[in-house]
Design an enzyme around this catalytic site. Structure first.
Site, PDB file in Angstrom:
ATOM      1  N   TYR A  55       0.842  -1.194   0.000  1.00  0.00           N
ATOM      2  CA  TYR A  55       0.000   0.000   0.000  1.00  0.00           C
ATOM      3  C   TYR A  55       0.877   1.243   0.000  1.00  0.00           C
ATOM      4  O   TYR A  55       1.350   1.695   1.042  1.00  0.00           O
ATOM      5  CB  TYR A  55      -0.917   0.017   1.222  1.00  0.00           C
ATOM      6  CG  TYR A  55      -1.956  -1.074   1.273  1.00  0.00           C
ATOM      7  CD1 TYR A  55      -2.321  -1.797   0.139  1.00  0.00           C
ATOM      8  CD2 TYR A  55      -2.598  -1.377   2.467  1.00  0.00           C
ATOM      9  CE1 TYR A  55      -3.275  -2.798   0.197  1.00  0.00           C
ATOM     10  CE2 TYR A  55      -3.565  -2.378   2.533  1.00  0.00           C
ATOM     11  CZ  TYR A  55      -3.896  -3.079   1.403  1.00  0.00           C
ATOM     12  OH  TYR A  55      -4.848  -4.074   1.465  1.00  0.00           O
ATOM     13  N   HIS A 124      -1.076 -12.232   0.816  1.00  0.00           N
ATOM     14  CA  HIS A 124      -2.014 -11.295   0.195  1.00  0.00           C
ATOM     15  C   HIS A 124      -2.803 -11.957  -0.939  1.00  0.00           C
ATOM     16  O   HIS A 124      -4.017 -11.743  -1.077  1.00  0.00           O
ATOM     17  CB  HIS A 124      -1.233 -10.087  -0.340  1.00  0.00           C
ATOM     18  CG  HIS A 124      -2.027  -8.829  -0.391  1.00  0.00           C
ATOM     19  ND1 HIS A 124      -1.465  -7.585  -0.243  1.00  0.00           N
ATOM     20  CD2 HIS A 124      -3.339  -8.595  -0.573  1.00  0.00           C
ATOM     21  CE1 HIS A 124      -2.394  -6.659  -0.336  1.00  0.00           C
ATOM     22  NE2 HIS A 124      -3.537  -7.242  -0.537  1.00  0.00           N
ATOM     23  N   SER A 203     -13.657  -4.207   1.934  1.00  0.00           N
ATOM     24  CA  SER A 203     -14.705  -3.531   1.166  1.00  0.00           C
ATOM     25  C   SER A 203     -16.107  -3.908   1.651  1.00  0.00           C
ATOM     26  O   SER A 203     -17.001  -4.189   0.847  1.00  0.00           O
ATOM     27  CB  SER A 203     -14.564  -3.817  -0.332  1.00  0.00           C
ATOM     28  OG  SER A 203     -15.232  -2.854  -1.099  1.00  0.00           O
ATOM     29  N   PRO A 204     -16.352  -3.896   2.972  1.00  0.00           N
ATOM     30  CA  PRO A 204     -17.662  -4.312   3.482  1.00  0.00           C
ATOM     31  C   PRO A 204     -18.768  -3.306   3.168  1.00  0.00           C
ATOM     32  O   PRO A 204     -19.947  -3.645   3.300  1.00  0.00           O
ATOM     33  CB  PRO A 204     -17.423  -4.428   4.989  1.00  0.00           C
ATOM     34  CG  PRO A 204     -16.337  -3.439   5.267  1.00  0.00           C
ATOM     35  CD  PRO A 204     -15.430  -3.514   4.067  1.00  0.00           C
ATOM     36  N   GLY A 208     -17.832   2.159  -0.695  1.00  0.00           N
ATOM     37  CA  GLY A 208     -18.593   3.348  -0.344  1.00  0.00           C
ATOM     38  C   GLY A 208     -20.004   3.382  -0.882  1.00  0.00           C
ATOM     39  O   GLY A 208     -20.810   4.225  -0.460  1.00  0.00           O
ATOM     40  N   PHE A 209     -20.348   2.458  -1.784  1.00  0.00           N
ATOM     41  CA  PHE A 209     -21.689   2.500  -2.379  1.00  0.00           C
ATOM     42  C   PHE A 209     -22.785   2.359  -1.329  1.00  0.00           C
ATOM     43  O   PHE A 209     -23.824   3.025  -1.399  1.00  0.00           O
ATOM     44  CB  PHE A 209     -21.842   1.412  -3.445  1.00  0.00           C
ATOM     45  CG  PHE A 209     -23.202   1.422  -4.083  1.00  0.00           C
ATOM     46  CD1 PHE A 209     -23.502   2.337  -5.081  1.00  0.00           C
ATOM     47  CD2 PHE A 209     -24.194   0.546  -3.675  1.00  0.00           C
ATOM     48  CE1 PHE A 209     -24.771   2.369  -5.660  1.00  0.00           C
ATOM     49  CE2 PHE A 209     -25.465   0.570  -4.249  1.00  0.00           C
ATOM     50  CZ  PHE A 209     -25.746   1.488  -5.246  1.00  0.00           C
ATOM     51  N   SER A 211     -22.958   3.397   1.532  1.00  0.00           N
ATOM     52  CA  SER A 211     -23.175   4.603   2.341  1.00  0.00           C
ATOM     53  C   SER A 211     -24.353   5.410   1.824  1.00  0.00           C
ATOM     54  O   SER A 211     -24.887   6.275   2.531  1.00  0.00           O
ATOM     55  CB  SER A 211     -21.919   5.484   2.325  1.00  0.00           C
ATOM     56  OG  SER A 211     -21.756   6.101   1.044  1.00  0.00           O
ATOM     57  N   GLY A 212     -24.752   5.165   0.573  1.00  0.00           N
ATOM     58  CA  GLY A 212     -25.829   5.929  -0.036  1.00  0.00           C
ATOM     59  C   GLY A 212     -25.411   7.286  -0.553  1.00  0.00           C
ATOM     60  O   GLY A 212     -26.246   8.058  -1.050  1.00  0.00           O
TER      61      GLY A 212
END
Length: 324
Positions: A55, A124, A203-204, A208-209, A211-212
């Site tokens: 990262y 990984h 990516s739970p 970010g989707f 989140s609305g």
């Protein structure tokens, strides 16, 4: 915050994915902001932090994120669980052997993380040129030497987990898992529950989707923003997946929560061995995610939510689990 077990490791039931401070979501914050955000998460009850050797911003080389996490958590090192990950290069493994390669990468991570041990060390991705059993045996030696407390696998399916677990018990599996990516429910999570292995969803919140806050008009940054290539986040699929967002908004209004918190509370309610690691480079969003631990779904609410999800089509399947 309540705690959960990743085999022998005790961690906060929601952890923190730290990648965004170095890579993946456009322009990165200043280092001091990142350090303060990580420490704010600790003050908020988070004791589980996830990073990886790779990262880093494109031009800064390996270890950028590990250095930030190490600086941030050095004062409270003994009170937190640090997880990091390595890639296993074929040429190094063939030249030096699997164990020596693991140890070489581990020593670099420990230096950058300002620690003399790693709590949870992941492979990984699988390397098809290196049998996973050899990796497991090497990880077992590192555990015996006290350099790591536990080990795990990332981006894997049941066959690989079983092979590895037979050689050296696996403590955690880190795979993509959210309301939009539920493949893990078919075999990985049940296998892990049966064998005492924790599941750590990355990516739970579906980049970010869930989140609305992402709409078809949302424009992501053009440089180093993975959301530009996530299938669910194409303009067409953002529009097509709005029914899922509406379900979350409905439950969020009932529970005085946010859609993202409902999505995290759902997986915490569903599986006792799941510890999500939502990632963000925004401190307020980080604390919002951690507060999902305070959202309690009743059995009836959960059952109703499950029915709603089962009837909701998902557009733009991502799926990056390696089956072997």
């Amino acid at each position: 915050m309540r705690t959960r077990k990743l085999r022998g490791l005790t961690v906060s039931e929601i952890g923190m994915g730290c990648m965004g401070f170095s890579h993946g979501y456009g322009r990165i914050p200043d280092e001091e902001y990142s350090i303060q955000a990580i420490r704010a998460a600790y003050e908020h009850g988070c004791t589980f932090y996830d990073t990886a050797e790779v990262y880093s911003p494109n031009l800064e080389g390996i270890g950028h994120n590990e250095r930030i996490v190490g600086k941030a958590l050095q004062p409270m090192r003994r009170d937190v669980t640090l997880a990091t990950k390595l890639f296993l290069p074929t040429d190094e493994a063939r030249r030096d052997g699997v164990y020596a390669t693991l140890r070489h990468h581990l020593e670099g991570s420990m230096r950058r993380l300002c620690t003399d041990y790693i709590d949870l060390y992941y492979l990984h991705h699988l390397n098809p040129d290196v049998p996973v059993e050899q990796v497991a045996e090497g990880m077992g030696r590192l555990i015996e030497e006290g350099l790591i407390r536990a080990w795990g696998l990332s981006n894997v399916g049941v066959r690989a987990i079983a092979k590895a677990h037979a050689a050296t018990p696996v403590s955690a599996v880190q795979n993509i898992y959210s309301m939009m990516e539920r493949d893990c429910e078919e075999s990985v999570i049940p296998y892990c529950m049966e064998h005492g292995i924790g599941v750590v969803p990355f990516s739970p919140i579906a980049s970010g989707f869930l989140s609305g806050k992402i709409t078809p008009r949302t424009r992501f940054e053009q440089v180093d923003d993975v959301r530009n290539v996530v299938p669910q986040l194409s303009r067409e699929n953002i529009a097509a997946n709005q029914p899922l967002v509406e379900i979350l908004r409905d439950y969020a209004a009932r529970k005085h929560a946010t859609p993202a918190q409902i999505s995290l509370a759902w997986m915490l309610h569903k599986y006792p061995n799941v510890v999500p690691i939502p990632g963000s480079k925004n401190q307020s969003r980080i604390l919002e995610n951690l507060d999902a631990a305070n959202v309690e779904l009743t059995a009836d609410e959960f059952a109703s939510l499950e029915r709603a999800l089962d009837s909701c089509a998902i557009h733009g399947y991502r799926g990056c689990v390696e089956i072997e």
